[in-house]
Design an enzyme around this catalytic site. Structure first.
Site, short mmCIF file in Angstrom:
data_model
loop_
_atom_site.label_atom_id
_atom_site.label_comp_id
_atom_site.label_asym_id
_atom_site.label_seq_id
_atom_site.Cartn_x
_atom_site.Cartn_y
_atom_site.Cartn_z
N ASP A 152 1.01 -1.04 0.19
CA ASP A 152 -0.13 -0.15 -0.10
C ASP A 152 0.59 0.91 0.03
O ASP A 152 1.40 1.27 0.77
CB ASP A 152 -1.02 0.26 0.84
CG ASP A 152 -1.74 0.75 1.51
OD1 ASP A 152 -1.22 2.74 0.97
OD2 ASP A 152 -3.12 0.59 2.05
N PHE A 153 0.51 2.58 -1.55
CA PHE A 153 1.37 2.96 -1.16
C PHE A 153 1.74 4.22 0.05
O PHE A 153 2.81 4.93 -0.02
CB PHE A 153 1.99 3.83 -2.68
CG PHE A 153 0.65 3.57 -3.41
CD1 PHE A 153 0.03 5.45 -2.70
CD2 PHE A 153 0.27 3.29 -4.51
CE1 PHE A 153 -1.04 5.32 -3.84
CE2 PHE A 153 -0.75 3.43 -5.52
CZ PHE A 153 -1.35 5.00 -4.98
N HIS A 212 -1.73 12.39 -9.80
CA HIS A 212 -3.16 13.31 -9.71
C HIS A 212 -3.99 12.65 -9.65
O HIS A 212 -5.20 13.96 -9.61
CB HIS A 212 -3.30 13.56 -11.52
CG HIS A 212 -3.76 12.52 -12.33
ND1 HIS A 212 -4.54 12.28 -13.70
CD2 HIS A 212 -3.96 10.87 -12.22
CE1 HIS A 212 -4.78 11.12 -14.36
NE2 HIS A 212 -4.27 10.55 -13.25
#
Length: 343
Positions: free
Chosen positions: A233-234, A252
């Site tokens: 999970d970044f 974005h």
């Protein structure tokens, strides 16, 4: 004698009715017209029968695609033979590995109806996608449906593949040995870097439902033992250490606070001289030329609670605030660029 240029409404009409052309292309992709013609050219009658179309508007539909540049034609109406244009044949035939129609499938199936509520989004600042009806975020809705997740990954891969190939060939990897692609989706960026730069060991990181698909893709390309597929999970986990940290169409999706968090984590994972590379539709500093980047930022309004696309100046400011020493922009394909920050 001074002459004045005539004011012409054609641009207003072209843009104002642009959804005519858009929906025609999206429909042709959805029903498999380009894949059918990828096998061999066909008459209008053959196309009608094989795709189950009504004769009434058959030739209007096909000839509109000719006029738009997506089909070639010999003869006319009942004597016509249709074939794919060069770009349609390469990018819109599902039987070719270069197929990028996934983004068009997603545009047709999801985005097209959501954009009808752009006005509501502009007035409320709220997403107008699945979250509007059942409270689920974009990613919650996509991850809850395996078929939709695969469609989303195909779409993201298709729209970015040309950029990943360009980056893999144009970026100077000479002094770099490792790369980690954060939010690597189907693994396409890592695959292209590996194929074009054998000395670079690549890791693609994403959530478990995605990495299983990435592993399938790498195995299918014969890269299963070359690209390291890692689940994580970044936001919650530390980034793996690497000489290059990449993100393709990730930043974005998020607001400024989360952008800063992800950039700071990239900075932490890099050695001195390491490169942070963001591949997106970077908006020009003057915010007046990259129309697609600006429209994609509106799409982030439709799709996310806080996401937006950013300019070259925005990236420079965010990267230097995180501690990066310098930034530069590498143009890729179409409206896309690689924004590069060096630690």
């Amino acid at each position: 004698m001074e002459t004045t240029s005539q004011v012409d409404p054609s641009n207003i009409m072209q843009i104002g009715t642009g959804f005519f052309a858009s929906k025609t292309l999206l429909t042709a992709t959805k029903i498999g017209l380009f894949t059918l013609l990828g096998e061999r050219p066909r008459s209008g009658e053959d196309i009608q029968k094989e795709l189950g179309l009504h004769p009434r508007s058959l030739y209007d539909f096909l000839d509109a695609l000719v006029a738009l540049g997506f089909l070639n034609r010999k003869g006319i109406k009942e004597t016509s033979i249709y074939s794919n244009s060069a770009d349609s044949d390469l990018f819109l035939d599902k039987n070719k590995p270069s197929y990028m129609g996934g983004i068009l499938e997603m545009a047709n199936n999801r985005l097209y109806p959501f954009w009808n509520d752009l006005e509501t989004g502009l007035k409320t600042g709220l997403p107008q996608n699945e979250a509007k009806n059942n409270g689920k975020s974009l990613f919650d809705a996509i991850y809850a449906d395996p078929a939709r997740l695969r469609e989303f990954i195909r779409a993201m891969t298709g729209v970015q593949l040309g950029n990943f190939i360009a980056f893999a060939k144009q970026f100077d990897f000479t002094n770099y040995k490792t790369l980690c692609d954060i939010g690597g989706s189907g693994g396409a960026l890592s695959a292209q870097v590996t194929l074009n730069n054998e000395h670079v060991k690549c890791t693609t990181l994403d959530l478990p439902p995605v990495t299983s698909i990435a592993q399938e893709n790498m195995d299918a390309m014969g890269l299963g033992d070359k690209v390291n597929v890692v689940s994580g999970d970044f936001f919650a986990d530390k980034f793996p250490k690497a000489d290059i940290i990449t993100m393709g169409q990730i930043l974005h999706d998020w607001g400024t606070k989360d952008k800063k968090k992800l950039i700071a984590k990239a900075y932490e994972a890099l050695p001195k001289g390491g490169a942070f590379v963001v591949i997106e539709n970077i908006i020009d500093a003057d915010r007046s030329k990259n129309a697609f980047g600006l429209l994609m930022s509106l799409n982030m309004l439709i799709e996310t609670p806080e996401g937006y696309d950013f300019s070259t100046s925005d990236f420079d400011n965010l990267a230097k605030e995180a501690g990066f020493a310098e930034t530069r922009i590498m143009p890729l394909t179409g409206p896309s660029s690689a924004a590069i920050a060096i630690k």
